[in-house]
Design a protein around this motif. Structure first.
Motif, PDB file in Angstrom:
ATOM      1  N   MET B   1       0.842  -1.219   0.000  1.00  0.00           N
ATOM      2  CA  MET B   1       0.000   0.000   0.000  1.00  0.00           C
ATOM      3  C   MET B   1       0.861   1.248   0.000  1.00  0.00           C
ATOM      4  N   ASN B   2       0.573   2.136  -0.877  1.00  0.00           N
ATOM      5  CA  ASN B   2       1.300   3.400  -0.879  1.00  0.00           C
ATOM      6  C   ASN B   2       0.502   4.446  -0.138  1.00  0.00           C
ATOM      7  N   LEU B   3       1.049   4.920   0.927  1.00  0.00           N
ATOM      8  CA  LEU B   3       0.343   5.965   1.649  1.00  0.00           C
ATOM      9  C   LEU B   3       0.602   7.261   0.907  1.00  0.00           C
ATOM     10  N   GLN B   4      -0.453   8.041   0.803  1.00  0.00           N
ATOM     11  CA  GLN B   4      -0.291   9.249  -0.005  1.00  0.00           C
ATOM     12  C   GLN B   4       0.677  10.209   0.668  1.00  0.00           C
ATOM     13  N   THR B   5       0.480  10.444   1.933  1.00  0.00           N
ATOM     14  CA  THR B   5       1.433  11.309   2.625  1.00  0.00           C
ATOM     15  C   THR B   5       2.107  10.454   3.682  1.00  0.00           C
ATOM     16  N   LYS B   6       3.368  10.689   3.839  1.00  0.00           N
ATOM     17  CA  LYS B   6       4.118   9.927   4.826  1.00  0.00           C
ATOM     18  C   LYS B   6       3.620  10.304   6.223  1.00  0.00           C
ATOM     19  N   LEU B   7       3.456   9.324   7.046  1.00  0.00           N
ATOM     20  CA  LEU B   7       2.959   9.593   8.396  1.00  0.00           C
ATOM     21  C   LEU B   7       4.108   9.909   9.331  1.00  0.00           C
ATOM     22  N   GLY B   8       3.832  10.780  10.267  1.00  0.00           N
ATOM     23  CA  GLY B   8       4.828  11.090  11.290  1.00  0.00           C
ATOM     24  C   GLY B   8       4.609  10.219  12.514  1.00  0.00           C
ATOM     25  N   ALA B   9       5.550  10.248  13.430  1.00  0.00           N
ATOM     26  CA  ALA B   9       5.464   9.414  14.631  1.00  0.00           C
ATOM     27  C   ALA B   9       4.137   9.624  15.344  1.00  0.00           C
ATOM     28  N   LYS B  10       3.687  10.868  15.426  1.00  0.00           N
ATOM     29  CA  LYS B  10       2.448  11.183  16.152  1.00  0.00           C
ATOM     30  C   LYS B  10       1.229  10.531  15.523  1.00  0.00           C
ATOM     31  N   ASP B  11       1.322  10.304  14.200  1.00  0.00           N
ATOM     32  CA  ASP B  11       0.173   9.698  13.529  1.00  0.00           C
ATOM     33  C   ASP B  11      -0.042   8.252  13.951  1.00  0.00           C
ATOM     34  N   TYR B  12       0.955   7.701  14.608  1.00  0.00           N
ATOM     35  CA  TYR B  12       0.803   6.330  15.077  1.00  0.00           C
ATOM     36  C   TYR B  12       0.312   6.259  16.520  1.00  0.00           C
TER      37      TYR B  12
END
Ligand SMILES: Cc1ncc(C[n+]2csc(CCOP(=O)(O)OP(=O)(O)O)c2C)c(N)n1
Ligand SMILES: Cc1ncc(C[n+]2csc(CCOP(=O)(O)OP(=O)(O)O)c2C)c(N)n1
Ligand code: SF4
Ligand code: SF4
Ligand SMILES: [Mg+2]
Ligand SMILES: [Mg+2]
Lengths: 628, 336, 628, 336
Positions: B1-12
């Protein structure tokens, strides 16, 4: 019961064949004597001849007991008839005893006047003593109540083997063919075809042609011996006419096979892969063996875990990840799974637990049958943790109950315990092969519903949505601490706990609406006496009620397949009977359950001797109950 | 899966309030894991955290990924089952020392030997946190607790040693507050098979300070040995201590480097793939004066559980047909 | 209920003390606010003043939740009175709320018109928001239904601390003394002596004299504030006269203490060492902690096993070797022990299993109380595996039930499950200290009887002889496979299995002859309504029946201590009532058991909110049942 | 206890018929154990055999001593409890490889680390005998069984390696039919703490011949290394093979002795007390061409569980009094 009807066509000696309605035959010998194979082949020949039948194999507890000992005796019993056969039979019409130990162990079950066939070569001084006889039972008049046919079967076999030209076989291999000699004789005795057995020998020993030839020779010799030898007048051949069996394609099936295949079928109907996670334990192990064989092509994965707890947890893990997790075991193993089953109930994940019950408590009697895990199934968990319990009634029925267990587990997101037992696992019966394409699928859904919350429920089933890891947009957490209604987050809230406890209870209770109303298997729907059973006692109970009716006693047979929740109409149905008898192979567990649910008066008939009920035991108890 | 925008640590991080004691070492680990996922570009929808029961095991609730908080000690078995069903899941397991080495010891053994492709994070605070401070099998000798008022006298289980004994294919050690913890986690995650990481974690309430020598900035350099594959084993604030192997006694020995001391070329060189060395390192700090090794003690390539059990889904129609055939297999006969 | 009786003697301001019969006070604050200590000290002062009382501490589930959060709220409730007190009280007469979170969490339990005391210093914008309030509840009229006493308790405490000359304490330490300030105020409110608290402070902080001094100063300040400050007229001090309590020496005791000491006492009365083998789990852990402290001098060994299974097995091993093996746990842990308990039943070795029940299923609600493991206790095993189940009814009663569990285990060579729960474990009550020298010993015997066989039974008890390894002349083997009657050798014999199953059942059933007949705790022995309970609901049920009688409704309270086997006369006793109400903290488990045993009509009143019953809930249900 | 007449091996045989398959390796072990007891002059009344479930676990029934046949995998826990109650019992535990390494793995770990003073006999036939031939965790790669029809692919648990990882204080290996088995058993018995002996046992029915290389008289000398403390490690029918340690690769190496070969003085000398060596030996035979070490791999002195838990019985009167005091301890008050 071997009741004479009309004379049949004569045999090779021109002897009249006595036509009888049914017969019970037991092959017994040392573990090394091949009695299971002999019984199996006789079963096949009998099925092909159109009789209905039921069988009961009985293995020694030891892997390989020393030769000639009583605890090394292995036996195989078959009941076959011109009518519907429901049990493996109470008392023997024919006993084949290949050695003194087999005689001493099995004699108590032989009907007076019945035929006992012994290999007199095996009655050596040493083996007579090993069996625990003080003197040779063939010589001291102790068998006077029976018709005894003593034959030097080993010698006859050796002669037959020697007649096979050019066969290079060892002495041991020759002696081993004696079971085929005995089989040949019994095939003659009951007018069965040898052809299927001959085919089987050819296939089985395809790579050992000499072995195939001597076995066939022994088989022929036994058959011919019967056909052409003059025997005492009381020993004569029988005919058991074909039964009126519904038309169709049949095969023999054991409970182990049927439940395994039923699980495969159930997973398939749910459109899931089957993840069968187990740890070996008698008598459940066969399921693991059988399912391992199927594998890939059937969408089956098997996993031999490090212990029962891991097996249950892995099955739940598989369900969590979206396949159908099933774990199989027997009483002590299921006990170990208790905590894990609680988690499946709490997180509301599908899980099927097959419990092939055996004699308890503790290690108990691993190779004997019993149905004493009903308490554990219905009530054996910490907390208020209801789940579904169903039980199979016969080897073939295991197929359909396994499918039913899968259906309920998936539809209601719940653990389901499927109860079989040692008898069902090992016994086999002719099975009317169903047309699998007619089975209704019940596809599981992993789709994300609108307004998805992990504990939002289907208003109808109260099941929560089964959204699995790997699903975009469905990220959520679940666990064993009480979950908040809807969101599933940890909640220590008092009211929420009440709500969730109620949901769990209502969900399981509600399943009663989705199972068939309780029917009466035999007899009127109300009246003087209901004999109520569950599980593998179906056969003897049914036969007993039949006998009661024949004896002029108004009686009905109620067989409960769904043990929790119970069918909605069961209470009312029971209320329509003056007397209720509950025979079970435990100390009265169904009786407790019925009393607790319906506060009904009933008579419990417990039996825990590690052996199935005899029809006569139930008939006697029933008569006593109604006649006082 | 290609995430459209890279997630940051906080997004997890999930929306759940983190409920560990203020100052608990678990916070630092949580941050490091979230960073690791971000750096890995992990797909939250394909990531799942399993756990048992314990303070550490609350971990999944704080991750914006799938999570399954199971029962005490059995997390590994659940993860194994899940990977059986879906080998492609990116699965992590978080388990305390009690969870892993007391009630869960057997499952730890078997997940390691089966080499199930997950990251196994053992949060070792050498105590039972959640049940309020009893000694765990990892508690060192002398640990005082409500169940060992006079100090524990049972030989502790050493997690890395145990893992090696259990045929682990990847064994690493780290400290909760270690800056580069995330790097070790990435190594564990990249490993094909069970990436076992013992994280030395401070329980500020019931076992505060047991790792001070390893986590305190001043003390750590003299007491920890950072392992780097292919590099000689050197430690000390002045990097003046080295490890050699004395063949006469078949034992490791600490030596001084530099002037008057031993030359660095004589030192033992770390080889992640050497089991004898790994075994030695796993018990190194039980020798007085020896440092505690951190980093990857051992790794080897081996077939994963998933490689052995992976199974493509057979077509519905074909299974339907196979089942029909199965039912009709063997000796059958017709009754008319 | 805080019903005014007669005016009492005036306080320091000359205010009349209103004399009341009883009061319910709850101290609530952040986990760090010392509410448990405050409650404990108030309890002591109250006991010393001669009231009867009952308490209920409620801890947060987290070890240390962040300050100011609702899930970090810790509380301690006490009900005390001039009459016999049976419960910790339903609704609060006084709530002390040390912060907004404590207020929001506890408000629902406060009686309209009751007194709420708050530390207004803690009502900062941040903490108000953290608690989940949109605005300050002290200012928006939301508390109009109550009498609110808002005081800057923190400020007052700081002032008091500053007045202590030369005390070198940190700011944090000063602030922490605020619980003593609040305690002082409440001591004044109910006319309690400070002396015992002052003593306790001195002992507790013996090594920190400055801390002792500031805490005493805060306590004094709170007391004096009450005594000399003018407050709104509706806020005035109370007097709760001493209760008529049987004379004797008293102490407060928690269920954890009582059960632990009871086990020590039980082992001692059996003249055995106690081997307590356990694995930590809430709320059972305390037993392990307490028993570890006792050790040697009490003949107590404790063993923290690697898991629950090992704990159970080690306890059985200890019993096998001749001491009294006991294992303690809570629901999920007991589930894991199931298989091992089966072995103890099969090998007939003494074993006591203490189950401190908690909310289920699965991990459930570890810190909340529930009594949902009755099914598991009575029925939760594979095989026919009967054992003994007893339950404690109050903290102090745990002592005697633990002794009873030991007695039955040793006398009948059987596992015994002793049920307590989270409430009993944590709550404490004044306990009339028994004279231990009056307890009848029941010494175990390891002597080899004449004609020793391991499964020869005592004709009276049906217990087998307990010959232990190390005994010359007693060498024998036992195990989990079915044992031969008498010799105990492995036996697969069918009849023997029946005999042994019957022995096991008869042995346990026979224990009914050795337990007291069921008595009626309150009310007539037959009549209109029996309220039947078990375990920790004793208090609320008893109080409810009391209330019903006061309300003119004929009612009786039956409290069942021996849950398996049940008392012999119970069925007959129940048959004497027109209506039976069974309130329990589960979905109806005792109700199921009673129905299954006596087929009686009864009304189940389930409650699973993790909190004890309120008296009013039971009263309402009872009225509805009898009045329709 | 002084027995009046010394008992012979046969005196330790019970009257129960031995019910293993004819030819099973268990018979030889039974004889060796009975001989050991006789040689030790063991008091039958103070000797107790514990076991789990499995073919091996039937062992206690055949011994004329006390015996407790418990449940699958938990024998060690029962033995631990019994020693807690009576530390003076002479306790033995017999457990199969499934019993010890599958369901019982956790208890094996903990009995070893606690160093409970028992002899632990692990009968390793690399198969589940009693349940008719499924692979066990000890089954080697490729083992065909009803649950692994295509051959097992899980990495086997190696008992000695696992035991060392579990902090065992005594680890030995032996073959069922080994002549001097009883000598090894005596060493294990003499050890203060858990004397762990892995006995390689032939299951003639379900796994026949897995140890042929080690038990066959012709093959054994070239395939087994008999360990003797203080002696160089030499094996081979001609005693022409020796073990050296290559420090460059930190690995063992097999060398030829004698002419053109290495001198015996350069060989590794067995040191039972060296853990690094023991770890190396425990995995030695996984290296192609290396022999399988038999004898005592490792031993060390350590406090026993019994030493820590032993407790004399307090006098009844004194306990009575203490309990009275306990009940009256803390804050009490009188109600008149
Ligand atoms: C079956 C079972 N047994 C016991 C417990 C109680 N329990 C919960 S967590 C825990 C141990 C916690 O210690 P650890 O695994 O080291 O985790 P930590 O809290 O230190 O992070 C125990 C004993 C439980 N929940 N379930
Ligand atoms: C709880 C439980 N699970 C499973 C079993 C079935 N079972 C009995 S022995 C055994 C394994 C036997 O293998 P092993 O321990 O190697 O002993 P062996 O028979 O080979 O001597 C199993 C799985 C059981 N009796 N109890
Ligand atoms: S108890 Fe210890 S491990 Fe648990 S949250 Fe608090 S500090 Fe962390
Ligand atoms: S099955 Fe194997 S281990 Fe078991 S008794 Fe037979 S030969 Fe021995
Ligand atoms: Mg921990
Ligand atoms: Mg084995």
């Amino acid at each position: 019961m071997m009741d004479a009807l009309v004379p049949g066509k004569p045999d090779g000696m021109g002897r009249e064949r006595e036509t009888i309605e049914s017969a019970v035959v037991r092959f017994a010998g040392d573990s090394g004597d091949g009695m299971q194979i002999t019984g199996g082949q006789f079963t096949l020949a009998t099925a092909l001849s159109g009789n209905d039948l039921a069988t009961f194999p009985d293995f020694p507890a030891e892997i390989r007991a020393p030769i000639g000992t009583t605890f090394g005796v292995s036996s195989f019993q078959i009941n076959f008839g011109a009518r519907v056969v429901r049990t493996a039979g109470d008392q023997l019409d024919v006993l084949v005893a290949m050695n003194p130990a087999a005689l001493i162990v099995n004699l108590a079950d032989v009907k007076p006047g019945a035929l006992i066939i012994v290999d007199e070569n095996a009655f050596t001084v040493r083996d007579i003593a090993k069996a625990g006889y003080a003197e040779n039972p063939l010589d001291n008049g102790s068998l006077d109540a029976y018709r005894v046919l003593r034959l030097p079967i080993t010698d006859y076999t050796m002669t037959a083997v020697k007649s096979v030209e050019g066969a290079e076989v060892s002495n041991k291999e020759s002696v081993r063919a004696k079971n085929m000699w005995a089989l040949g004789l019994i095939l003659w005795l009951f007018e069965r075809e040898k052809a299927a057995v001959v085919d089987w020998i050819a296939t089985k020993f395809a790579k050992l042609p000499d072995i195939a030839r001597i076995n066939t020779a022994a088989l022929d010799a036994g058959y011919i011996y019967g056909d052409v030898t003059e025997m005492a007048p009381e020993i004569h051949p029988y005919r058991v006419p074909p039964a009126a069996i519904p038309p169709g394609i049949y095969r023999n099936i054991s409970g182990s096979e049927a439940v395994s295949w039923g699980l495969v079928a159930g997973a398939h109907l749910a459109r899931l892969k089957l993840a069968f996670c187990s740890y070996p334990i008698t008598p459940a192990t066969n399921m693991l063996h059988l399912l391992t064989k199927l594998g890939k092509e059937f969408n089956v994965t098997t996993f031999q875990a490090e212990d029962e707890i891991a097996a249950a947890c892995a099955a739940i893990g598989a369900s969590y990840a979206g396949e159908l997790g099933v774990t199989g075991s027997s009483g002590p193993g299921v006990a170990l799974k208790t905590e894990a089953i609680g988690l499946a109930a709490a997180t509301e994940l599908p899980l099927v637990i097959v419990n092939a019950q055996r004699g308890g408590p503790s290690t108990g009697l691993p190779t004997k049958t019993e149905q004493s895990d009903l308490y554990q199934s219905v009530w054996g968990r910490n907390g208020d943790t209801p789940l579904v319990v169903v039980a199979s009634r016969s080897p073939g029925d295991c197929f359909d109950t396994a499918i039913e267990a899968c259906r309920l587990a998936v539809k209601y997101m719940t653990p389901v315990i499927l109860l079989t037992d040692g008898y069902l696992s090992n016994a086999s019966e002719p099975w009317h092969i169903p047309d699998f394409s007619t089975y209704e699928p019940f596809p599981a859904s992993h789709a994300i519903p609108a307004d998805f919350k992990p504990y939002n429920r289907d208003p109808e089933t109260l099941a929560r949505p089964w959204v699995v890891p790997g699903t975009p947009g469905g990220v959520h957490r679940i666990g064993g601490i009480e979950r908040k209604d809807g969101s599933g987050e940890i909640s220590y809230d008092a009211d929420n706990h009440q709500i969730m406890t109620d949901h769990r209870k209502n969900k399981i209770d509600g399943i009663a609406r989705d199972i068939p109303d309780q029917e009466v298997a035999l007899g009127p729907v109300s009246g003087r006496l209901a004999v109520v059973g569950w599980g593998s006692t179906y056969g003897p109970v049914n036969r007993a009620v039949d006998a009661l009716i024949e004896q002029g006693i108004e009686a009905s047979h109620i067989h409960i397949r769904h043990l929790w929740p119970l069918p909605r109409n069961l209470g009312q149905l029971l209320a329509g009977f003056d007397n209720i008898l509950v025979p079970e192979m435990n100390t009265g567990q169904l009786a407790t359950l019925l009393r607790s649910e319906y506060q009904c008066e009933l008579k419990s008939q417990p039996k825990v001797s590690g052996r199935p009920f005899r029809v006569s035991e139930i008939v006697d108890a029933a008569r006593e109950l109604v006649e006082g | 899966m290609n995430l459209q925008t890279k997630l940051g640590a906080k997004d997890y991080a999930s929306d759940q309030e983190v409920r560990w004691c203020p100052g608990c070492g678990d916070y630092a680990i949580l941050r490091a894991v979230q960073k690791t996922l971000a750096d890995n570009g992990a797909d939250p929808a394909n990531t799942v955290f399993f756990s048992g029961i314990g303070c550490a095991s609350r971990f999944p609730y704080y991750m914006e990924t799938y999570g399954f908080h199971t029962i005490h000690g059995r997390g590994a078995a659940f993860a194994t089952g899940a990977k059986l069903a879906n080998p492609d899941l990116d699965a992590w397991l978080v388990a305390g020392d009690g969870d892993s080495l007391a009630i869960g010891g057997n499952h730890l053994l078997h997940v390691l030997r089966r080499n199930v492709d997950i990251v196994y994070l053992l949060f070792n605070n050498e105590i039972y946190g959640l049940t309020k401070g009893q000694t765990s099998p990892a508690s060192r000798l002398g640990t005082r607790s409500p169940t060992t008022p006079a100090g524990s006298r049972d030989e502790p289980v050493r997690a890395a040693r145990f893992a090696l004994g259990a045929s682990a294919t990847f064994v690493a050690r780290a400290v909760d507050v270690q800056k580069d913890l995330s790097d070790i986690l990435k190594r564990a995650h990249a490993h094909k098979g069970t990436g076992f990481v013992e994280i030395l974690q401070n329980c500020i309430v019931f076992n505060d300070g047991v790792y001070d020598k390893l986590s305190n900035k001043k003390l750590a350099p003299d007491n920890t040995l950072k392992l780097v594959h292919g590099e000689p084993m050197i430690w000390g604030a002045e990097r003046d201590k080295g490890l050699v192997f004395d063949i006469a006694t078949m034992s490791p020995k600490a030596v001084s480097l530099g002037e008057g001391g031993v030359d660095a070329s004589q030192l033992l060189v770390h080889d992640e793939h050497n089991l004898t060395l790994a075994n030695m390192l796993a018990t190194l700090d039980s020798i007085p004066g020896m440092p505690s090794p951190l980093g990857v003690l051992y790794s080897r390539e081996a077939e994963t559980f998933e490689a052995r059990t992976r199974m493509d889904r057979a077509e519905t129609a074909s299974v339907e047909q196979k089942i029909g055939q199965l039912l009709n297999s063997g000796h059958t006969w017709a009754v008319a």
